[in-house]
Scaffold this active site. Structure first.
Site, mmCIF file in Angstrom:
data_model
loop_
_atom_site.group_PDB
_atom_site.id
_atom_site.type_symbol
_atom_site.label_atom_id
_atom_site.label_comp_id
_atom_site.label_asym_id
_atom_site.label_seq_id
_atom_site.Cartn_x
_atom_site.Cartn_y
_atom_site.Cartn_z
ATOM 1 N N ARG A 70 2.613 8.350 8.957
ATOM 2 C CA ARG A 70 2.554 9.586 8.560
ATOM 3 C C ARG A 70 1.211 10.314 9.628
ATOM 4 N NH1 ARG A 70 3.960 12.113 3.509
ATOM 5 N NH2 ARG A 70 5.411 10.583 3.209
ATOM 6 N N HIS A 74 6.389 5.449 13.179
ATOM 7 C CA HIS A 74 6.937 6.285 12.050
ATOM 8 C C HIS A 74 5.490 6.606 10.975
ATOM 9 C CE1 HIS A 74 5.931 2.347 10.052
ATOM 10 N NE2 HIS A 74 5.630 3.010 8.874
ATOM 11 N N GLU A 114 -1.935 4.977 2.851
ATOM 12 C CA GLU A 114 -1.987 3.678 2.735
ATOM 13 C C GLU A 114 -3.392 3.116 2.123
ATOM 14 O OE1 GLU A 114 -0.319 4.896 5.121
ATOM 15 O OE2 GLU A 114 1.491 4.685 4.689
ATOM 16 N N HIS A 165 13.029 5.272 12.667
ATOM 17 C CA HIS A 165 13.029 5.605 10.985
ATOM 18 C C HIS A 165 13.859 6.819 10.686
ATOM 19 C CE1 HIS A 165 10.456 6.167 7.595
ATOM 20 N NE2 HIS A 165 10.063 5.072 7.678
ATOM 21 N N ASP A 193 0.867 -1.255 -0.058
ATOM 22 C CA ASP A 193 0.139 -0.209 -0.071
ATOM 23 C C ASP A 193 0.823 1.178 -0.079
ATOM 24 O OD1 ASP A 193 1.061 0.018 2.405
ATOM 25 O OD2 ASP A 193 -0.807 -0.497 3.526
ATOM 26 N N GLU A 226 0.051 -9.094 -1.005
ATOM 27 C CA GLU A 226 -0.677 -8.526 0.221
ATOM 28 C C GLU A 226 -1.760 -7.573 -0.276
ATOM 29 O OE1 GLU A 226 1.945 -7.475 3.652
ATOM 30 O OE2 GLU A 226 0.960 -5.526 3.350
HETATM 31 C C1 UD1 Z 1 6.397 4.723 3.756
HETATM 32 C C2 UD1 Z 1 5.177 4.342 3.392
HETATM 33 C C3 UD1 Z 1 4.487 3.451 4.786
HETATM 34 C C4 UD1 Z 1 5.286 2.379 5.061
HETATM 35 C C5 UD1 Z 1 6.780 3.381 5.482
HETATM 36 C C6 UD1 Z 1 8.064 2.007 5.663
HETATM 37 C C7 UD1 Z 1 3.961 5.457 1.972
HETATM 38 C C8 UD1 Z 1 3.008 6.711 1.613
HETATM 39 N N1 UD1 Z 1 4.292 5.465 3.067
HETATM 40 O O1 UD1 Z 1 6.176 5.994 4.809
HETATM 41 O O2 UD1 Z 1 3.261 2.859 4.135
HETATM 42 O O3 UD1 Z 1 4.998 2.215 6.381
HETATM 43 O O4 UD1 Z 1 7.379 3.786 4.316
HETATM 44 O O5 UD1 Z 1 8.775 2.553 6.617
HETATM 45 O O6 UD1 Z 1 4.514 5.023 0.793
HETATM 46 N N2 UD1 Z 1 13.905 8.650 4.494
HETATM 47 C C9 UD1 Z 1 15.460 8.624 4.459
HETATM 48 N N3 UD1 Z 1 15.927 7.455 4.123
HETATM 49 C C10 UD1 Z 1 15.321 6.279 4.181
HETATM 50 C C11 UD1 Z 1 13.837 6.245 4.210
HETATM 51 C C12 UD1 Z 1 13.339 7.276 4.597
HETATM 52 O O7 UD1 Z 1 15.854 9.695 4.433
HETATM 53 O O8 UD1 Z 1 15.923 5.249 3.905
HETATM 54 C C13 UD1 Z 1 13.131 9.791 4.678
HETATM 55 C C14 UD1 Z 1 12.737 10.395 3.410
HETATM 56 O O9 UD1 Z 1 13.661 11.268 2.753
HETATM 57 C C15 UD1 Z 1 11.286 11.128 3.831
HETATM 58 C C16 UD1 Z 1 10.819 10.338 5.013
HETATM 59 O O10 UD1 Z 1 12.139 9.688 5.586
HETATM 60 O O11 UD1 Z 1 11.545 12.344 3.554
HETATM 61 C C17 UD1 Z 1 9.538 9.603 4.921
HETATM 62 O O12 UD1 Z 1 9.542 8.737 3.786
HETATM 63 P P1 UD1 Z 1 8.347 8.532 3.033
HETATM 64 O O13 UD1 Z 1 8.816 7.348 2.100
HETATM 65 O O14 UD1 Z 1 7.810 9.506 2.220
HETATM 66 O O15 UD1 Z 1 7.548 7.826 3.966
HETATM 67 P P2 UD1 Z 1 7.508 6.807 5.275
HETATM 68 O O16 UD1 Z 1 6.919 7.576 6.422
HETATM 69 O O17 UD1 Z 1 8.601 6.390 5.340
HETATM 70 N N1 UDP Z 2 12.175 -3.622 10.772
HETATM 71 C C1 UDP Z 2 13.799 -3.513 10.365
HETATM 72 N N2 UDP Z 2 14.416 -2.737 11.150
HETATM 73 C C2 UDP Z 2 14.155 -1.620 12.045
HETATM 74 C C3 UDP Z 2 12.790 -1.729 12.327
HETATM 75 C C4 UDP Z 2 11.925 -2.646 11.375
HETATM 76 O O1 UDP Z 2 14.131 -4.317 9.542
HETATM 77 O O2 UDP Z 2 15.018 -1.126 12.426
HETATM 78 C C5 UDP Z 2 11.304 -4.233 9.879
HETATM 79 C C6 UDP Z 2 10.499 -5.073 10.364
HETATM 80 O O3 UDP Z 2 10.816 -6.467 11.096
HETATM 81 C C7 UDP Z 2 9.298 -5.286 9.543
HETATM 82 C C8 UDP Z 2 9.447 -3.996 8.462
HETATM 83 O O4 UDP Z 2 10.650 -3.595 8.862
HETATM 84 O O5 UDP Z 2 9.367 -6.383 8.660
HETATM 85 C C9 UDP Z 2 8.332 -3.031 9.013
HETATM 86 O O6 UDP Z 2 8.663 -1.914 8.223
HETATM 87 P P1 UDP Z 2 8.011 -0.577 8.878
HETATM 88 O O7 UDP Z 2 7.436 -0.672 10.144
HETATM 89 O O8 UDP Z 2 8.829 0.616 8.382
HETATM 90 O O9 UDP Z 2 6.822 -0.312 7.858
HETATM 91 P P2 UDP Z 2 5.273 -0.994 7.790
HETATM 92 O O10 UDP Z 2 5.260 -2.150 7.989
HETATM 93 O O11 UDP Z 2 4.641 -0.063 8.764
HETATM 94 O O12 UDP Z 2 4.641 -0.378 6.554
#
Ligand code: UD1
Ligand code: UDP
Length: 370
Positions: free
Chosen positions: A207, A205, A132, A238, A96, A118
């Site tokens: 949003r 984490h 999502e 995160h 999602d 999924e």
């Molecule tokens: C995204 C997904 C969410 C999922 C989450 C997993 C969407 C809308 N949301 O949310 O469903 O649960 O990922 O973690 O797709 N960032 C970094 N480095 C990284 C990762 C993220 O700097 O390795 C920063 C990005 O620059 C961004 C912020 O984190 O500014 C948020 O990342 P984003 O992918 O927009 O949304 P998530 O909250 O991570």
């Molecule tokens: N996870 C990881 N390292 C971390 C925290 C979580 O590898 O420091 C893994 C966790 O085991 C799970 C996945 O990340 O498989 C969940 O990701 P996240 O919570 O970012 O996203 P969501 O599942 O809510 O979309």
């Protein structure tokens, strides 16, 4: 030879798609191409490296302060030429995220079939989780073959009028991943630090929880860390700067709390298997913890994963400081409540979901009966 293009971009998608990559790569009837959007960069690369996956296309879209709009547009723009030149027979997306939504929409615009891994998770509240719930509903409008992890997910799709002949209950590939990562003899410096204490794993984490709900969550865990001397808390934060800033501000000077970088999936799964309980707003963690027998207090008002609630390992505790604090206290103080929540049950699969999905894809593409 049929061509399948798999696209994913965030940490959880990668954890759940990598086991499927491994199985699909071994199938003789198809050529698999892996494309990463890199909506996440560091957190995605961690997973790619643990599973040792070869990437064919890297859209490399992540930039600081990215918005949902910029991620969507950039993925669709960059994917266009790949879809035009590769002309895959099937595009596979997961879950999602904005990546899944943008990729499914691009495939639809190119009249290419979409497979959704999924599929069928629902809260029916467009703002929880946001965005999502919207993403997965739209992806399922476009999808041609649905891989539903559970019967409940399949029932959601049926209620929406999706054709039963295209929906398959496969289990969740996250259980496949979990089977390869947890080791009984795992140890490291953080686990040593928590030895003899009750370890709580904390993650947040979402949003929709940025800002006030997150302040409430962090305040609750701070209060608990002061009150319980026999507890150690690890919070792998995160990479989202908005989460990090708040976490360091509220929890930066707590003696019993370690704020650490996101862990690679192998290490994280092992921390989960060694902990006493988990507090999280994550989706994937709700699926992993039940099979490890770890109680999870879900810091949300609603979940698309009711199977774990029914199994008794998950409990929704809302997003207020008081509710999170009180519910955690009950688990820490009451042994019988703790024991009833920590029985290992696994409603999310048997560890063979990837094999099932791969076989279904081959049959679908080669017109065999499915
Ligand atoms: C995204 C997904 C969410 C999922 C989450 C997993 C969407 C809308 N949301 O949310 O469903 O649960 O990922 O973690 O797709 N960032 C970094 N480095 C990284 C990762 C993220 O700097 O390795 C920063 C990005 O620059 C961004 C912020 O984190 O500014 C948020 O990342 P984003 O992918 O927009 O949304 P998530 O909250 O991570
Ligand atoms: N996870 C990881 N390292 C971390 C925290 C979580 O590898 O420091 C893994 C966790 O085991 C799970 C996945 O990340 O498989 C969940 O990701 P996240 O919570 O970012 O996203 P969501 O599942 O809510 O979309």
């Amino acid at each position: 030879m049929k061509k399948v293009l798999m696209v994913f971009g965030t940490r959880p998608e990668a954890i759940k798609m990598c086991p499927l990559v491994k199985v699909l790569k071994k199938k003789n009837d198809i050529n698999l191409y892996v494309c990463i959007s890199a909506q996440h960069r560091e957190m995605l690369d961690q997973v790619i490296s643990v599973f040792d996956i070869q990437v064919d296309y890297d859209l490399n879209v992540m930039h600081a302060g990215q918005s949902l709009t910029s991620v969507t547009i950039e993925i669709m723009n960059k994917l266009e030429s790949i879809l035009d030149s590769l002309q895959p027979d099937l595009v596979l997306v997961h879950g999602d995220t904005t990546t899944s939504f943008a990729v499914a929409l691009s495939a639809f615009y190119h009249k290419i079939s979409v497979g959704h891994v999924e599929a069928g998770l629902r809260t029916y509240n467009m703002y929880s989780p946001y965005p999502e719930e919207f993403n997965r509903q739209v992806v399922d409008m476009i999808t041609d073959i649905y891989f539903a992890p559970t019967q409940i997910a399949k029932d959601n799709l049926l209620k929406e009028g999706k054709p039963e002949s295209k929906i398959f209950v496969t289990g969740n590939t996250v259980i496949d991943a979990l089977k390869t990562t947890v080791k009984n003899d795992f140890c490291d410096e953080n686990i040593d630090w928590a030895k003899g204490k009750r370890l709580i794993i904390f993650t947040a984490h979402r949003r929709e929880n940025l800002g006030n709900p997150m302040i409430e969550m962090f305040s609750a865990i701070k209060k608990l860390s002061i009150e319980y001397e026999d507890v150690r808390i690890i919070f792998p934060i995160h990479k989202n700067p908005k989460v990090r800033e708040l976490a360091y501000k509220i929890l930066g000077d707590c003696e019993n709390i370690r704020l650490i970088e996101p862990l690679d999936v192998l290490t994280f799964h092992n921390y989960m298997s060694k902990c006493y309980l988990i507090l999280t707003d994550s989706g994937g963690i709700q699926e992993e913890a039940p099979s490890l027998g770890k109680p999870v207090l879900v810091m949300r008002d609603i979940t698309e994963r009711p199977e774990g609630i029914k199994a008794g390992t998950l409990k929704l505790v809302g997003v207020t400081e008081n509710s999170i604090y009180e519910e955690t206290k009950i688990l820490l103080d009451n042994k019988s409540v703790y024991e009833s929540m920590s029985e290992a049950k696994n409603p999310y699969g048997d560890g063979h979901a990837s094999e099932r999905i791969a076989n279904l894809i081959v049959s679908y593409l080669t017109n065999k009966d499915i």
